[in-house]
Design an enzyme around this catalytic site. Structure first.
Site, PDB file in Angstrom:
ATOM      1  N   LYS A 179      71.185  36.132  29.333  1.00 27.78           N
ATOM      2  CA  LYS A 179      70.656  34.798  29.028  1.00 27.78           C
ATOM      3  C   LYS A 179      71.413  33.789  29.872  1.00 27.78           C
ATOM      4  O   LYS A 179      72.645  33.763  29.836  1.00 27.78           O
ATOM      5  CB  LYS A 179      70.810  34.437  27.543  1.00 27.78           C
ATOM      6  N   GLU A 191      68.373  44.303  33.194  1.00 29.31           N
ATOM      7  CA  GLU A 191      68.915  44.171  31.842  1.00 29.31           C
ATOM      8  C   GLU A 191      68.803  45.453  31.030  1.00 29.31           C
ATOM      9  O   GLU A 191      67.723  46.040  30.897  1.00 29.31           O
ATOM     10  CB  GLU A 191      68.222  43.039  31.085  1.00 29.31           C
TER      11      GLU A 191
END
Length: 409
Positions: free
Chosen positions: A235, A219
């Site tokens: 997410k 990420e």
């Protein structure tokens, strides 16, 4: 450098391999020139102290959008760039929020920066994954968890209750585990850094070998490149199967959680001085990380003026996808719920060069001190979260990390 095999209490030697997000053109020829450390509890503004250190070593951190060639011709031209690690606690301090529980690895600073040069042509690379023979005496003991499955589920329910009261919209809760080890951790950390999907795969530690961090993070917390500031929040998680992909794409709960964090990241970039309009370039794209599907979006803003490192870190740290919304209220819930500090996890880890910055979020990240290995995992909680399902999701995230630590390749 002596690469000793160890016994209980042995301090880890600096493992080989390129630092996280180091340019491939460097070919892992990194030589540490100078370093900076800051611990929670130290005096001074950590963002400003870090900026002063990096600027003093010739990096354009007071204006990250600078595109001229002045850096390449100044007295610091031998500098390749700098590695940067910022803990979640340091991020809290930067925005005047009291951090939560103490780190379980207090020997590791909350900010650590290393300015790198290159080794001489033809020398043995200082950092080169896989260059050492297998460590046959590496042994990992039993894991001790910061909370039981029931405790973790209860924390999830506490967040749901807080959402019901209107205190927060979403909170990320994280658990910690540690295990004793015997021997040299180098190869085990290298296996972590090489996990599939590790966009920021790499290892960072000081020359004295007192600690090390290995990350397999997929990420992007923040990237500055070609006149734009970019963040890529993740997410939503499912097993990397055809059914898992269908479930993730069809989940209203996962999409709502994801969009909430995208909005938070948009606001983080929008309030940063020196930026133009913020746009969502990609929404809820499905990527794979080590046997898991994860949903990722791309949010960016054009640089329209001077953007300094200190302001950038205050805007994005701690990362929205590992805190929640609203961020300050979520941090208060985190401090009340998590029994063990986040340590090196959920912070920033990456690279600052003369023409770009690239910091990953330190999820899927491992720390070793002289005696124990530490891991963290968690997830975002919304009103629709099922407590046991959230516990299982956290276990799925940490599973590849722990298997890499115990496997012998």
């Amino acid at each position: 450098m002596v690469h000793a095999q160890g016994s209980v209490g042995h301090s880890p030697v600096p493992p080989p391999g390129a630092p996280p997000a180091a340019p491939a053109a460097c070919n892992a020829r990194h030589h540490a020139l100078r370093s900076f450390s800051w611990h929670r509890g130290d005096s001074g503004d950590p963002a400003e102290l870090l900026t002063e250190f990096l600027a003093g070593n010739g990096l354009p951190v007071r204006n990250l959008g600078r595109s001229d060639d002045k850096y390449r011709t100044n007295s610091h031209s031998a500098i390749c760039g700098a590695s940067l690690y910022v803990s979640a606690d340091a991020g809290s301090v930067m925005i005047n929020v009291t951090p939560g529980s103490a780190s379980p690895v207090p020997s590791i600073p909350d900010i650590y920066a290393v300015v790198w040069g290159h080794t001489t042509c033809g020398s043995t690379p200082y950092w080169e994954l896989g260059s050492w023979p297998s460590t046959v005496d590496w042994e990992l003991g039993a894991w001790t968890e910061s909370w039981t499955r029931a405790d973790h589920a209860a924390a999830v329910q506490d967040v749901r209750d807080a959402i019901g009261r209107g205190d927060v919209y979403q909170v990320n809760v994280v658990g910690h585990g540690s295990a004793p080890y015997v021997g040299n951790p180098t190869n085990a950390l290298g296996r972590v850094a090489r996990l599939a999907g590790a966009r920021y795969g790499g290892i960072l530690g000081p020359a004295d070998g007192s600690w090390a961090i290995a990350t397999a993070s997929p990420e992007t917390l923040v990237e500055v490149r070609d006149g734009r500031i970019i963040t890529r929040p993740i997410k939503g998680t499912r097993p990397a199967t055809a059914e898992g992909r269908r479930e993730l794409l069809a989940s209203a709960k996962e999409r709502a959680e994801h969009v909430m964090i995208v909005d938070l990241e948009r606001n983080d970039l929008a309030r940063l001085p020196g930026t133009g309009p913020v746009r969502v370039e990609e929404l809820f794209a499905i990527r794979e990380w080590s046997g898991l599907w994860q949903a990722e979006s791309v949010v960016s803003a054009a640089i329209s003026g001077d953007v300094g490192l200190a302001d950038l870190l205050r805007a994005v740290c701690p990362g929205g996808s590992v805190t929640g919304a609203p961020k300050i209220a979520a941090l208060a819930e985190i401090a009340a719920l998590e029994p063990v500090g986040r340590g090196v996890s959920m912070g920033a880890l990456g690279w600052i060069g003369p023409d770009h910055l690239d910091l990953g979020l330190s999820i899927r990240t491992v720390a070793v001190d002289g005696t124990r290995v530490h891991t963290w995992a968690g997830g975002g909680i919304t009103a629709d979260s099922e407590p046991i399902a959230e516990v299982d999701e956290a276990a799925a995230k940490v599973g590849p990390i722990r298997r890499a630590l115990t496997a012998f390749a």
